[in-house]
Write an enzyme that holds these catalytic residues in place. Structure first.
Site, short mmCIF file in Angstrom:
data_model
loop_
_atom_site.label_atom_id
_atom_site.label_comp_id
_atom_site.label_asym_id
_atom_site.label_seq_id
_atom_site.Cartn_x
_atom_site.Cartn_y
_atom_site.Cartn_z
N GLU A 166 -7.51 -17.33 -3.02
CA GLU A 166 -8.15 -16.64 -1.30
C GLU A 166 -9.06 -15.67 -1.08
O GLU A 166 -8.41 -14.65 -0.27
CB GLU A 166 -6.28 -16.17 -1.41
CG GLU A 166 -4.93 -17.14 -1.09
CD GLU A 166 -3.30 -16.32 -0.62
OE1 GLU A 166 -3.76 -15.29 0.04
OE2 GLU A 166 -2.84 -16.99 -0.48
N GLU A 351 0.36 -22.28 -3.80
CA GLU A 351 1.34 -20.91 -3.21
C GLU A 351 1.88 -21.90 -1.89
O GLU A 351 1.50 -21.97 -1.13
CB GLU A 351 1.05 -20.20 -2.86
CG GLU A 351 0.80 -19.46 -4.28
CD GLU A 351 0.17 -18.09 -3.94
OE1 GLU A 351 0.23 -16.95 -2.60
OE2 GLU A 351 -0.75 -17.00 -4.32
N1 LIG Z 1 2.06 -12.15 1.41
N2 LIG Z 1 2.62 -13.10 0.96
C1 LIG Z 1 2.84 -13.68 -0.42
C2 LIG Z 1 2.20 -14.25 -1.00
C3 LIG Z 1 0.92 -13.27 -2.02
O1 LIG Z 1 2.14 -12.68 -2.67
C4 LIG Z 1 0.26 -13.85 -2.97
O2 LIG Z 1 -0.50 -12.20 -4.01
C5 LIG Z 1 -1.24 -14.44 -1.76
O3 LIG Z 1 -2.13 -14.96 -2.94
C6 LIG Z 1 -0.56 -14.87 -1.10
O4 LIG Z 1 -0.76 -14.44 0.16
C7 LIG Z 1 0.79 -14.67 -0.66
#
Ligand SMILES: N#[N+]C[C@@H]1[C@@H](O)[C@H](O)[C@@H](O)[C@@H]2O[C@H]12
Length: 447
Positions: A166, A351
């Site tokens: 991300e 995810e």
């Molecule tokens: N907020 N939220 C949950 C989740 C987060 O915990 C993850 O680390 C990220 O990759 C993505 O944003 C999603």
């Protein structure tokens, strides 16, 4: 026509990230990351929560692998803490840190669970942040050198690598709005950090092509943007939001240029990029990881900086504890959109999950989470619908295996299919975990 179904070999798994679950951030020679610094800066994380213990996965990893095995998981997506491997970000390798991931990968394979490894899930070594971090163009080499250490150690046993998780959140949260580490709020820095993340991604893919023998990709979050009306201002706002969040990283990787809206969004803060950078960024990848949580119905908002766009709350919808609309059709649309715009590259839903309050029943050995079961069922159905329409989706990783540190929200939001009592570290598979286990055992037939 037979009912839509998941292909044989579809990969069912779950996902976590190092700083959110491991704890022991400085153990055995590890160096601090920007998140270790961020959480220990008063006022930045809800309730003063830190990742000092988290889910204690650094010490309880065998127990967690056993839980994965009992649930029948076929894959586990996790990230490597860069500063465990290279405490200063470059130079000296901390072999104790490398050994942790070596043992974890072996245990996963011994239990029939495929490791999917993300090299960067937001926890930059603090020592590199001191040298400019994602604002320093040298970081593409720093990242490629770190990646090469991991490839040489684990490639072969690890057959699916992701460079970044991300990048949009890294820059929007860490450099534009400041809600995430390293907590900058600077519209001139955000584009530079974004561009260097993409350069680093390309350099790591290049390094993999020189040493690796399997697959490497990129993980992006995609939030489909639905315009609130046909008013030209809303249409334009929706296009800006889609470019900023969903195309800012995919267009350079697949087309070698940024969406035209980026100049409009950042204005004087948007540099002229060297054309040779895009040759580096555009390294062919083997798969794309898509993180999907929700959609956004978008309208024009003159006061919304810097997009001049905002989301419109949907009256009849269910919302999660993170304020996200539950909208499973958006996942089908997203997967179809990727295929339509970028070609039928193999996709993994890397995810997908939801935060809902869990009842305090864990002590009795059961955690009823009906809303999360519904979310899971609806979104797996959405993946199946995309596959039925020809999208090459090859796996699904439920976010998250464990309740964990939700970054600046601390432990207040629970995404896990396995409940964690953070006072005792007791794990309790929730009803959603038991449901997911049945889905996996039937390759989705029970949906
Ligand atoms: N907020 N939220 C949950 C989740 C987060 O915990 C993850 O680390 C990220 O990759 C993505 O944003 C999603």
């Amino acid at each position: 026509m037979c009912a839509a179904q998941f292909p044989n070999g579809f990969l069912w798994g779950s996902a976590t990230a190092a700083y959110q679950v491991e704890g022991s951030p400085l153990a055995d020679g590890a160096g601090p990351s920007i998140w270790h610094r961020f959480v220990h800066t008063p006022g930045l994380v809800r309730d003063g929560d830190t990742g000092d213990v988290a889910c204690d996965h650094y010490r309880r990893w065998k127990e967690d692998v056993a839980i994965m095995r009992r649930l029948g998981l076929q894959a586990y997506r996790f990230s490597v803490s860069w500063s465990r491997i290279l405490p200063a970000g470059t130079g000296h390798v901390n072999y104790a840190g490398l050994d942790f991931y070596d043992r974890l990968v072996d245990a996963l394979l011994e239990n029939g669970i495929e490791p999917l490894v993300t090299l960067y899930h937001w926890d930059l070594p603090a020592a590199l942040d001191d040298r400019g971090g994602w604002l320093n163009p040298e970081i593409s080499k720093w990242f490629a050198d770190y990646a090469e250490v991991m490839f040489r150690k684990l490639d072969g046993r690890v057959k699916k690598w992701a460079t970044l998780n991300e990048p949009w959140v890294v820059t929007d949260g860490g450099y534009l709005h400041g809600a995430l580490a390293p907590g900058h709020r600077n519209r001139f820095e955000a584009p530079i950090a974004s561009h260097n993340l993409l350069r680093a991604h390309g350099a790591a893919v290049q390094a993999y092509r020189a040493t690796g023998r399997h697959e490497i990709g990129l993980v992006v979050n995609i939030e489909p943007k639905y315009r609130a009306s046909d008013d030209p201002a809303d249409v334009a706002a929706t296009a800006r939001a889609e470019a900023y969040m969903n195309r800012q990283y995919l267009d350079p990787v697949f087309f070698g240029h940024y969406p035209k809206e980026m100049v409009e969004i950042f204005g004087e803060a948007w540099p002229d990029w060297p054309s040779e950078d895009f040759a580096l960024i555009q390294q062919p990848i083997d798969f794309l990881g898509v993180n999907y949580y929700t959609r956004s119905v978008t309208r024009f908002d003159a006061n919304a900086w810097p997009l001049k766009a905002c989301a419109v709350r949907q009256k009849q919808a269910t919302y999660t504890e993170t304020g996200w609309e539950v909208f499973a059709p958006g996942l089908t649309e997203t997967l179809l959109w990727v295929k339509r715009c970028y070609g039928n590259i193999p996709l993994y839903v890397t995810e997908n999950g939801s935060a809902f309050f869990d009842p305090p029943t864990a002590a009795k050995g059961r955690v009823e989470d009906p809303l999360r079961v519904d979310y899971l069922r609806e979104h797996l159905g959405a993946v199946r619908d995309a596959i039925a329409q020809g999208v090459d989706v090859r796996g699904y990783m439920a976010w998250s295996l464990l309740d964990n540190l939700e970054w600046s929200l601390g432990y207040s939001k629970r995404f896990g299919i396995v409940h964690v009592n953070f006072a005792t570290q007791q794990r309790t598979p929730k009803d959603s975990a038991h449901f997911y286990a049945k889905v996996i055992a039937s390759n989705g037939a029970v949906l």
